[in-house]
Design a protein around this motif. Structure first.
Motif, PDB file in Angstrom:
ATOM      1  N   PRO A  11       0.815  -1.235   0.000  1.00 27.85           N
ATOM      2  CA  PRO A  11       0.000   0.000   0.000  1.00 27.85           C
ATOM      3  C   PRO A  11       0.836   1.266   0.000  1.00 27.85           C
ATOM      4  CG  PRO A  11      -0.869  -1.588   1.586  1.00 27.85           C
ATOM      5  CD  PRO A  11       0.450  -2.139   1.106  1.00 27.85           C
ATOM      6  N   HIS A  12       1.950   1.266   0.753  1.00 28.08           N
ATOM      7  CA  HIS A  12       2.751   2.489   0.819  1.00 28.08           C
ATOM      8  C   HIS A  12       3.405   2.802  -0.525  1.00 28.08           C
ATOM      9  CE1 HIS A  12       5.986  -0.495   1.471  1.00 28.08           C
ATOM     10  NE2 HIS A  12       6.781   0.433   0.972  1.00 28.08           N
ATOM     11  N   ALA A  13       3.702   1.767  -1.316  1.00 25.67           N
ATOM     12  CA  ALA A  13       4.289   1.991  -2.641  1.00 25.67           C
ATOM     13  C   ALA A  13       3.267   2.659  -3.555  1.00 25.67           C
ATOM     14  CB  ALA A  13       4.752   0.660  -3.237  1.00 25.67           C
ATOM     15  N   ASN A  14       2.031   2.194  -3.500  1.00 27.36           N
ATOM     16  CA  ASN A  14       0.955   2.834  -4.277  1.00 27.36           C
ATOM     17  C   ASN A  14       0.736   4.278  -3.839  1.00 27.36           C
ATOM     18  OD1 ASN A  14       0.222   0.787  -6.056  1.00 27.36           O
ATOM     19  ND2 ASN A  14      -1.179  -0.175  -4.604  1.00 27.36           N
ATOM     20  N   SER A  15       0.750   4.496  -2.524  1.00 26.38           N
ATOM     21  CA  SER A  15       0.512   5.839  -1.996  1.00 26.38           C
ATOM     22  C   SER A  15       1.598   6.811  -2.421  1.00 26.38           C
ATOM     23  CB  SER A  15       0.422   5.790  -0.461  1.00 26.38           C
ATOM     24  OG  SER A  15      -0.667   4.994  -0.044  1.00 26.38           O
ATOM     25  N   LEU A  16       2.854   6.369  -2.337  1.00 26.06           N
ATOM     26  CA  LEU A  16       3.972   7.224  -2.728  1.00 26.06           C
ATOM     27  C   LEU A  16       3.902   7.563  -4.208  1.00 26.06           C
ATOM     28  CD1 LEU A  16       6.687   8.631  -2.285  1.00 26.06           C
ATOM     29  CD2 LEU A  16       7.809   6.414  -2.623  1.00 26.06           C
ATOM     30  N   LEU A  17       3.647   6.567  -5.026  1.00 25.34           N
ATOM     31  CA  LEU A  17       3.584   6.802  -6.465  1.00 25.34           C
ATOM     32  C   LEU A  17       2.437   7.749  -6.806  1.00 25.34           C
ATOM     33  CD1 LEU A  17       4.656   6.241  -9.252  1.00 25.34           C
ATOM     34  CD2 LEU A  17       3.323   4.120  -9.301  1.00 25.34           C
ATOM     35  N   LYS A  18       1.323   7.603  -6.143  1.00 26.14           N
ATOM     36  CA  LYS A  18       0.168   8.476  -6.384  1.00 26.14           C
ATOM     37  C   LYS A  18       0.511   9.930  -6.059  1.00 26.14           C
ATOM     38  CE  LYS A  18      -4.816   8.772  -5.353  1.00 26.14           C
ATOM     39  NZ  LYS A  18      -4.912  10.145  -4.873  1.00 26.14           N
ATOM     40  N   VAL A  19       1.181  10.131  -4.941  1.00 23.85           N
ATOM     41  CA  VAL A  19       1.577  11.487  -4.541  1.00 23.85           C
ATOM     42  C   VAL A  19       2.515  12.103  -5.574  1.00 23.85           C
ATOM     43  CG1 VAL A  19       2.929  12.802  -2.864  1.00 23.85           C
ATOM     44  CG2 VAL A  19       1.239  11.137  -2.068  1.00 23.85           C
ATOM     45  N   LEU A  20       3.487  11.332  -6.036  1.00 26.09           N
ATOM     46  CA  LEU A  20       4.464  11.841  -6.992  1.00 26.09           C
ATOM     47  C   LEU A  20       3.821  12.169  -8.333  1.00 26.09           C
ATOM     48  CD1 LEU A  20       7.503   9.468  -6.283  1.00 26.09           C
ATOM     49  CD2 LEU A  20       7.182  11.826  -5.521  1.00 26.09           C
ATOM     50  N   ILE A  21       2.921  11.298  -8.787  1.00 23.57           N
ATOM     51  CA  ILE A  21       2.241  11.548 -10.064  1.00 23.57           C
ATOM     52  C   ILE A  21       1.382  12.806  -9.986  1.00 23.57           C
ATOM     53  CG2 ILE A  21       0.447  10.684 -11.619  1.00 23.57           C
ATOM     54  CD1 ILE A  21       1.534   7.872 -11.127  1.00 23.57           C
TER      55      ILE A  21
END
Length: 251
Positions: A11-21
């Motif tokens: 989940p944290h990988a998805n969250s980080l990528l979402k923030v960056l995008i």
């Protein structure tokens, strides 16, 4: 707007990528949703018009490639987010897929997305690219496995990637391993050959099996191959062309 989903079991990988995008590309990209499994990803794709999938490969239950079992003719593009090693990364480049190495670096994400927005991938070739990429990743995974060999006193285990070559010795075989180690195996070369991943090894001669990844150079005049440990082995005339084709496939 480009509709995107993020697929990663962490989940944290998805969250980080979402923030960056959303930080850099909110004006052109909409993150429709995130998924922690292929099943969840399929649901998002079916119920939404998805243009691009950020896809992790190494996930429990079903790995990233399983997504394409459900979409035989994908209408979406793919960017892999992966923690695979250098060997696999070379395969990603060769297969024309794009990728972002984990942990994700903001500048790399920015460059990758800029390239995607300008060029975009050819969806018509997606199926063939998937098959090619999967074959390279499968080979990388095979190399990480351990294999056991019966010896005169019991057995020994070694990683497939550590094997440099195998030499026939009558009814026995010598398995030569990185680090100047040798295992005397109580099996013929033919028997050992059947147990090795065919994608990673080649029978160059009646007396030798060579790890393709260990090949450093080839002397066409002498019909000999030099390996990373300095060993020089014979290549039979009738196997030469097949051997060279197999080596060049790895470049």
């Amino acid at each position: 707007m480009i509709n995107v989903i993020l697929v990663d079991d962490e989940p944290h990988a998805n969250s980080l990528l979402k923030v960056l995008i959303e930080k850099e590309f909110s004006n052109v990209i909409t993150v429709v949703g995130t998924a922690q499994s292929i099943k969840e990803a399929c649901s998002l794709i079916v119920n939404n018009s998805i243009d691009l999938v950020f896809l992790d490969i190494h996930m429990p239950e079903e790995n990233g490639f399983a997504l394409f079992n459900y979409f035989s003719t994908p209408t979406f593009d793919v960017i892999f987010t992966t923690a695979y090693d250098r060997y696999a990364i070379q395969a990603f480049k060769y297969s024309a897929f794009d990728y972002i190495l984990k942990p994700i670096d903001e500048s790399v994400l920015y460059e990758t997305m800029q390239r995607y927005l300008v060029e975009k991938s050819n969806s018509n070739a997606l199926k063939e690219q998937i098959a090619l990429l999967k074959s390279y990743v499968d080979q990388a995974e095979e190399g990480k496995k351990r294999i056991f060999f019966n010896t005169l006193t019991g057995f020994e285990l070694t990683y497939v990637n550590d094997i440099l070559f195998i030499k026939a010795d009558g009814n026995y075989s010598e398995v030569h391993i990185a680090g100047d180690k040798k295992i005397v195996v109580s099996q013929s070369l033919r028997t050992v050959e059947k147990r090795l991943p065919q994608s990673l090894f080649f029978r160059t001669h009646k007396s030798y099996i060579v790890a393709l990844a260990a090949v450093m150079s080839y002397d066409k005049k002498e019909k000999t191959v030099k390996l990373t440990d300095g060993s020089t082995l014979e290549v039979s005339y009738r196997r030469e062309n097949d051997f060279l084709n197999r080596v060049l496939e790895k470049v």
